[in-house]
Design a protein around this motif. Sequence first.
Motif, PDB file in Angstrom:
ATOM      1  N   PHE A 111      -1.703  70.459  55.731  1.00 21.39           N
ATOM      2  CA  PHE A 111      -0.633  71.415  56.014  1.00 21.39           C
ATOM      3  C   PHE A 111      -0.798  72.005  57.405  1.00 21.39           C
ATOM      4  O   PHE A 111       0.145  72.046  58.200  1.00 21.39           O
ATOM      5  N   TRP A 112      -2.007  72.455  57.716  1.00 20.43           N
ATOM      6  CA  TRP A 112      -2.194  73.128  59.000  1.00 20.43           C
ATOM      7  C   TRP A 112      -2.201  72.142  60.164  1.00 20.43           C
ATOM      8  O   TRP A 112      -1.875  72.525  61.298  1.00 20.43           O
ATOM      9  N   HIS A 113      -2.514  70.884  59.929  1.00 21.16           N
ATOM     10  CA  HIS A 113      -2.323  69.890  60.982  1.00 21.16           C
ATOM     11  C   HIS A 113      -0.848  69.816  61.381  1.00 21.16           C
ATOM     12  O   HIS A 113      -0.532  69.649  62.559  1.00 21.16           O
ATOM     13  N   GLN A 114       0.010  69.934  60.417  1.00 21.49           N
ATOM     14  CA  GLN A 114       1.439  69.839  60.706  1.00 21.49           C
ATOM     15  C   GLN A 114       1.996  71.125  61.299  1.00 21.49           C
ATOM     16  O   GLN A 114       2.863  71.074  62.189  1.00 21.49           O
ATOM     17  N   TYR A 115       1.498  72.282  60.844  1.00 22.49           N
ATOM     18  CA  TYR A 115       2.172  73.535  61.201  1.00 22.49           C
ATOM     19  C   TYR A 115       1.377  74.481  62.087  1.00 22.49           C
ATOM     20  O   TYR A 115       1.910  75.520  62.505  1.00 22.49           O
ATOM     21  N   ALA A 116       0.133  74.159  62.428  1.00 26.40           N
ATOM     22  CA  ALA A 116      -0.606  75.026  63.356  1.00 26.40           C
ATOM     23  C   ALA A 116       0.095  75.109  64.708  1.00 26.40           C
ATOM     24  O   ALA A 116       0.007  76.132  65.406  1.00 26.40           O
ATOM     25  N   TYR A 117       0.821  74.062  65.064  1.00 27.36           N
ATOM     26  CA  TYR A 117       1.547  74.073  66.330  1.00 27.36           C
ATOM     27  C   TYR A 117       2.562  75.209  66.383  1.00 27.36           C
ATOM     28  O   TYR A 117       2.810  75.787  67.453  1.00 27.36           O
ATOM     29  N   VAL A 118       3.146  75.541  65.237  1.00 24.40           N
ATOM     30  CA  VAL A 118       4.127  76.632  65.192  1.00 24.40           C
ATOM     31  C   VAL A 118       3.443  77.965  65.505  1.00 24.40           C
ATOM     32  O   VAL A 118       3.989  78.809  66.222  1.00 24.40           O
ATOM     33  N   VAL A 119       2.229  78.156  64.973  1.00 22.74           N
ATOM     34  CA  VAL A 119       1.451  79.357  65.296  1.00 22.74           C
ATOM     35  C   VAL A 119       1.170  79.384  66.800  1.00 22.74           C
ATOM     36  O   VAL A 119       1.357  80.412  67.468  1.00 22.74           O
ATOM     37  N   LYS A 120       0.719  78.264  67.320  1.00 20.99           N
ATOM     38  CA  LYS A 120       0.390  78.161  68.748  1.00 20.99           C
ATOM     39  C   LYS A 120       1.595  78.494  69.627  1.00 20.99           C
ATOM     40  O   LYS A 120       1.459  79.197  70.640  1.00 20.99           O
ATOM     41  N   GLN A 121       2.764  78.013  69.242  1.00 21.73           N
ATOM     42  CA  GLN A 121       3.972  78.295  70.014  1.00 21.73           C
ATOM     43  C   GLN A 121       4.237  79.790  70.104  1.00 21.73           C
ATOM     44  O   GLN A 121       4.583  80.304  71.176  1.00 21.73           O
ATOM     45  N   GLU A 122       4.099  80.491  68.988  1.00 24.48           N
ATOM     46  CA  GLU A 122       4.333  81.933  68.988  1.00 24.48           C
ATOM     47  C   GLU A 122       3.362  82.643  69.933  1.00 24.48           C
ATOM     48  O   GLU A 122       3.759  83.549  70.677  1.00 24.48           O
ATOM     49  N   VAL A 123       2.101  82.239  69.898  1.00 21.37           N
ATOM     50  CA  VAL A 123       1.086  82.876  70.738  1.00 21.37           C
ATOM     51  C   VAL A 123       1.349  82.587  72.210  1.00 21.37           C
ATOM     52  O   VAL A 123       1.299  83.488  73.064  1.00 21.37           O
ATOM     53  N   GLN A 124       1.660  81.339  72.528  1.00 21.81           N
ATOM     54  CA  GLN A 124       1.882  80.972  73.922  1.00 21.81           C
ATOM     55  C   GLN A 124       3.169  81.575  74.467  1.00 21.81           C
ATOM     56  O   GLN A 124       3.241  81.937  75.652  1.00 21.81           O
ATOM     57  N   ARG A 125       4.171  81.698  73.621  1.00 21.72           N
ATOM     58  CA  ARG A 125       5.435  82.292  74.055  1.00 21.72           C
ATOM     59  C   ARG A 125       5.237  83.729  74.524  1.00 21.72           C
ATOM     60  O   ARG A 125       5.967  84.225  75.383  1.00 21.72           O
ATOM     61  N   ALA A 126       4.240  84.381  73.949  1.00 21.02           N
ATOM     62  CA  ALA A 126       3.941  85.767  74.330  1.00 21.02           C
ATOM     63  C   ALA A 126       3.051  85.850  75.565  1.00 21.02           C
ATOM     64  O   ALA A 126       2.710  86.956  76.005  1.00 21.02           O
ATOM     65  N   GLY A 127       2.664  84.717  76.111  1.00 21.65           N
ATOM     66  CA  GLY A 127       1.912  84.704  77.361  1.00 21.65           C
ATOM     67  C   GLY A 127       0.409  84.583  77.208  1.00 21.65           C
ATOM     68  O   GLY A 127      -0.328  84.743  78.189  1.00 21.65           O
ATOM     69  N   PHE A 128      -0.080  84.272  76.004  1.00 16.47           N
ATOM     70  CA  PHE A 128      -1.515  84.139  75.780  1.00 16.47           C
ATOM     71  C   PHE A 128      -1.905  82.664  75.700  1.00 16.47           C
ATOM     72  O   PHE A 128      -1.099  81.823  75.294  1.00 16.47           O
ATOM     73  N   ARG A 129      -3.142  82.365  76.074  1.00 17.63           N
ATOM     74  CA  ARG A 129      -3.670  81.017  75.922  1.00 17.63           C
ATOM     75  C   ARG A 129      -4.010  80.773  74.461  1.00 17.63           C
ATOM     76  O   ARG A 129      -4.434  81.691  73.753  1.00 17.63           O
ATOM     77  N   CYS A 130      -3.865  79.534  74.025  1.00 18.29           N
ATOM     78  CA  CYS A 130      -4.147  79.225  72.626  1.00 18.29           C
ATOM     79  C   CYS A 130      -4.647  77.793  72.517  1.00 18.29           C
ATOM     80  O   CYS A 130      -4.036  76.873  73.082  1.00 18.29           O
ATOM     81  N   VAL A 131      -5.762  77.613  71.814  1.00 16.94           N
ATOM     82  CA  VAL A 131      -6.267  76.275  71.535  1.00 16.94           C
ATOM     83  C   VAL A 131      -6.433  76.129  70.024  1.00 16.94           C
ATOM     84  O   VAL A 131      -6.722  77.098  69.321  1.00 16.94           O
ATOM     85  N   ILE A 132      -6.236  74.913  69.542  1.00 18.17           N
ATOM     86  CA  ILE A 132      -6.406  74.590  68.132  1.00 18.17           C
ATOM     87  C   ILE A 132      -7.595  73.663  68.003  1.00 18.17           C
ATOM     88  O   ILE A 132      -7.708  72.659  68.727  1.00 18.17           O
ATOM     89  N   ILE A 133      -8.492  73.986  67.079  1.00 18.92           N
ATOM     90  CA  ILE A 133      -9.683  73.169  66.862  1.00 18.92           C
ATOM     91  C   ILE A 133      -9.783  72.790  65.384  1.00 18.92           C
ATOM     92  O   ILE A 133      -9.145  73.395  64.535  1.00 18.92           O
ATOM     93  N   ASN A 134     -10.601  71.786  65.120  1.00 16.57           N
ATOM     94  CA  ASN A 134     -10.921  71.395  63.753  1.00 16.57           C
ATOM     95  C   ASN A 134     -12.335  70.827  63.743  1.00 16.57           C
ATOM     96  O   ASN A 134     -12.720  70.091  64.654  1.00 16.57           O
ATOM     97  N   ARG A 135     -13.093  71.173  62.709  1.00 17.00           N
ATOM     98  CA  ARG A 135     -14.501  70.738  62.645  1.00 17.00           C
ATOM     99  C   ARG A 135     -14.647  69.231  62.447  1.00 17.00           C
ATOM    100  O   ARG A 135     -15.726  68.686  62.682  1.00 17.00           O
ATOM    101  N   GLY A 136     -13.610  68.558  62.001  1.00 17.09           N
ATOM    102  CA  GLY A 136     -13.720  67.164  61.598  1.00 17.09           C
ATOM    103  C   GLY A 136     -13.587  66.159  62.726  1.00 17.09           C
ATOM    104  O   GLY A 136     -13.620  66.490  63.912  1.00 17.09           O
ATOM    105  N   ASN A 137     -13.407  64.905  62.337  1.00 18.77           N
ATOM    106  CA  ASN A 137     -13.204  63.808  63.273  1.00 18.77           C
ATOM    107  C   ASN A 137     -11.725  63.602  63.537  1.00 18.77           C
ATOM    108  O   ASN A 137     -10.880  63.952  62.697  1.00 18.77           O
ATOM    109  N   PRO A 138     -11.365  63.009  64.669  1.00 17.81           N
ATOM    110  CA  PRO A 138      -9.949  62.758  64.956  1.00 17.81           C
ATOM    111  C   PRO A 138      -9.332  61.839  63.909  1.00 17.81           C
ATOM    112  O   PRO A 138     -10.009  60.975  63.343  1.00 17.81           O
ATOM    113  N   PRO A 139      -8.039  62.008  63.636  1.00 14.85           N
ATOM    114  CA  PRO A 139      -7.374  61.154  62.640  1.00 14.85           C
ATOM    115  C   PRO A 139      -7.223  59.734  63.147  1.00 14.85           C
ATOM    116  O   PRO A 139      -7.159  59.477  64.353  1.00 14.85           O
ATOM    117  N   ASN A 140      -7.120  58.815  62.184  1.00 17.77           N
ATOM    118  CA  ASN A 140      -6.922  57.408  62.542  1.00 17.77           C
ATOM    119  C   ASN A 140      -5.667  56.848  61.904  1.00 17.77           C
ATOM    120  O   ASN A 140      -5.491  55.632  61.837  1.00 17.77           O
TER     121      ASN A 140
END
Length: 304
Positions: A60-89
């Motif tokens: 779920f959050w792989h699909q929708y974390a971008y929406v959170v990021k957009q809100e943060v960046q729209r307000a002028g703040f830097r935002c990075v998304i991380i995950n403890r796992g391996n990249p998807p294949n």
Amino acid sequence: MRFLCLFFCLFAGVLTACSQVPRGSRTSRLVVLDIGHSLSLPGAKTPGAINGRVLRECEFWHQYAYVVKQEVQRAGFRCVIINRGNPPNAEPFISYAKKSAITYLRHPDVNAERYPSHYFPDRVASGMVSADYAIYNRAACIVFLHHNSSGNRWKTGASPSVILRNRYNGSELAQALRSTMERDILNHGMPNAGRGCKTEVRCVDATRSAGWLNACDDAGIPAAVVESAFLDNRAHASFLATDAGARAYARAVGRAIVSFMRISPTIRRHYRTNPNEPDEGSFGYAAESRCLHVQGAKLQFKGI
């Protein structure tokens, strides 16, 4: 790739002196979003299909974390998304990861092993690499994106929605998340039988999320874990299984972070002054920790 090499080279040695620990700053404009769990072990899931799909926490959050990021960046703040796992294949997660520019820390904790923070070795938990990332980058805050579940059967009515926080630095961040969820989501689109959301400190050794939250607290970084939606609650899952509902939920998380970031410069930070002085969050305080051998962990309590 160059950043990841530098990041893991940093972790070759354990940094224990307080002066060596990067500190979170009130003036930092960096927000870190951590997608909980990994695609190989995706966390909570719905007991069955709802609206034609089975919801899984990490997916779920792989699909929708971008929406959170957009809100943060729209307000002028830097935002990075991380995950403890391996990249998807496989798709669609390759596309989600590319769109969100997710940084994968390649420590998926396949067997849920606990391991220490490289900055505070008496803080021990699965997923600690995400907290260490925030510390290394001197984040203004980190929000761990999760969902909750209390069983493998559908439930109706209210679920105990909660925002977990660190003890010293997380109050204002957690309150922003709680109030936004109550105003915009809980019982306003996502039914919860009139029940609101609470905040809860997690700081005791071996309790869920406590290790990450304590490590961030030690470095002066506000941290919170979003656990306000329950995937075994039929009403919650039905809301999140629609694109409109999922986006509304993610936007609410983003707006809450922005509210916090706007007041962040006025909030005094707490830092752990003596990492050698144990507290109830130190490895070994809990009896189950004293039964474990965790490589690199600093055992602060040998018996109580």
